[in-house]
Write an enzyme that holds these catalytic residues in place. Structure first.
Site, short mmCIF file in Angstrom:
data_model
loop_
_atom_site.label_atom_id
_atom_site.label_comp_id
_atom_site.label_asym_id
_atom_site.label_seq_id
_atom_site.Cartn_x
_atom_site.Cartn_y
_atom_site.Cartn_z
N THR A 30 19.14 14.30 27.31
CA THR A 30 18.37 13.05 27.48
C THR A 30 17.01 13.29 28.14
OG1 THR A 30 19.46 12.69 29.59
CG2 THR A 30 20.46 11.66 27.64
N ASP A 73 27.72 24.56 28.20
CA ASP A 73 26.87 23.49 28.73
C ASP A 73 25.69 24.06 29.55
OD1 ASP A 73 26.88 20.72 31.00
OD2 ASP A 73 25.99 20.87 29.00
O1 LIG Z 1 24.78 18.41 29.54
C1 LIG Z 1 25.76 17.63 29.40
O2 LIG Z 1 26.48 17.62 28.38
C2 LIG Z 1 26.03 16.69 30.46
C3 LIG Z 1 25.07 15.93 31.09
C4 LIG Z 1 23.74 15.66 30.63
C5 LIG Z 1 23.41 15.43 29.32
O3 LIG Z 1 24.27 15.58 28.36
C6 LIG Z 1 22.05 14.96 28.92
O4 LIG Z 1 21.18 14.78 29.78
O5 LIG Z 1 21.88 14.78 27.72
C7 LIG Z 1 25.49 15.19 32.30
O6 LIG Z 1 26.71 14.88 32.43
O7 LIG Z 1 24.62 14.92 33.17
#
Ligand SMILES: O=C(O)/C=C(\C=C(/O)C(=O)O)C(=O)O
Length: 307
Positions: free
Chosen positions: A77, A257
């Site tokens: 994100t 991850d």
């Molecule tokens: O990297 C992950 O899958 C988990 C996280 C973040 C995101 O997925 C993202 O920012 O797109 C989280 O739990 O903060």
């Protein structure tokens, strides 16, 4: 440039150990990210956190260090719907990376075609409220309908408490659906309790639904694990991940991850995360499905004999 990392954010683990667990040939790290570098690929203005830079070179070096053959790079994100860093990594991967992007309804068919050519095979819908603002379901369903003809799938990231209200939307998606991190179960609840039963029902009743059994470090309430190699780390997560792997062995994926955004308590050694795998996939056959058969069938079907 000049992006200040969110305070309290931990950088990924420098100098990860060499896993004791020998990854099978052609294993896939099916959930990882590239971030920036911010001066080349700026972070999205609408982001809710600012990560440390994490380049494709560093991701591919980790891949080689751990013993993976391939990566599936998932848009995070902090880059919003600007997929340039991800696409740059795909085009420099020698066909050893596939991508899952974030798009808006304004994306053009030409852009989707170009992404497909670069190695994109899915879109990501994020429902974790601390990460994104609300997107109307009709916009998401419109995007799903536009990417289905490309053979792409939809990756969904949500919290277990939100599954009931998202159930009708998720079960109406016209593609394969891949759930990030088992839909973040509350591992303080019993694995045979009603909450996780709902997630298992979701997978059981909908054979187009897959799940990643990744991110024990995000789900565990054990705190920083005493990684003595023998005793499973993140022991409260193990029953949940084992249940999914053993119930749906052909519809599970695993990922590091890396670079582990938004971790503040402790930062896992990626080598030890790989050593966690045999605790959740307890036979060589289950390990091969989780790490080789399933991700290659989903992301590199053209490389499977007779496909
Ligand atoms: O990297 C992950 O899958 C988990 C996280 C973040 C995101 O997925 C993202 O920012 O797109 C989280 O739990 O903060």
């Amino acid at each position: 440039g000049g992006f200040e990392k969110t305070p309290g954010w931990l950088d990924w683990y420098a100098g990860p150990s060499k896993p004791k667990f020998q990854l099978p040939a052609n294993s896939v790290d099916a959930h990882c990210h590239v971030f920036g570098p911010g001066d080349r690929f700026p972070y999205a203005p609408e982001r809710k956190y600012t990560p440390c830079d994490a380049s494709r070179e560093q991701l591919f070096a980790l891949r080689n260090h751990l013993g993976f053959a391939k990566n599936v790079i998932v848009q995070a994100t902090c880059h919003g719907a600007d997929n340039r860093a991800l696409l740059d990594a795909l085009t420099h991967s020698g066909n050893r990376a596939r991508g899952v992007v974030t798009v808006k309804r304004s994306v053009s068919d030409e852009e989707l075609q170009a992404m497909h050519h670069a190695g994109v095979r899915g879109v990501r819908f994020n429902f974790v409220k601390r990460l994104v603002d609300f997107t109307p379901k009709d916009e998401l369903m419109e995007i799903a309908a536009r990417i289905a003809p490309l053979g792409w799938h939809v990756v969904i990231y949500f919290e277990a408490v939100d599954l009931p209200e998202l159930w009708d939307f998720f079960t109406a998606l016209p593609t394969t659906v891949v759930v990030d991190h088992m839909g973040r179960p509350d591992v303080s609840k019993p694995v045979d309790g009603p909450e996780f039963a709902l997630f298992l029902k979701f997978m059981r009743e909908h054979p187009n639904v897959w799940s990643k059994v990744s991110c024990p470090e995000r789900l565990s309430l054990d705190g920083p694990p005493a990684l003595d190699g023998e005793r499973a780390p993140y022991r409260d997560v193990v029953p949940f991940a084992r249940k999914v792997v053993e119930t749906f062995p052909d519809r599970v994926l695993w990922g590091t991850d890396w670079p582990h955004p938004n971790l503040k308590g402790h930062m896992p050694d990626d080598g030890l995360l790989v050593d966690f795998i045999p605790h959740i996939a307890v036979t060589p056959e289950l390990q091969r499905k989780l790490l080789v058969g399933n991700p290659n069938r989903l992301y590199w079907p053209e490389e499977i004999e007779g496909s």
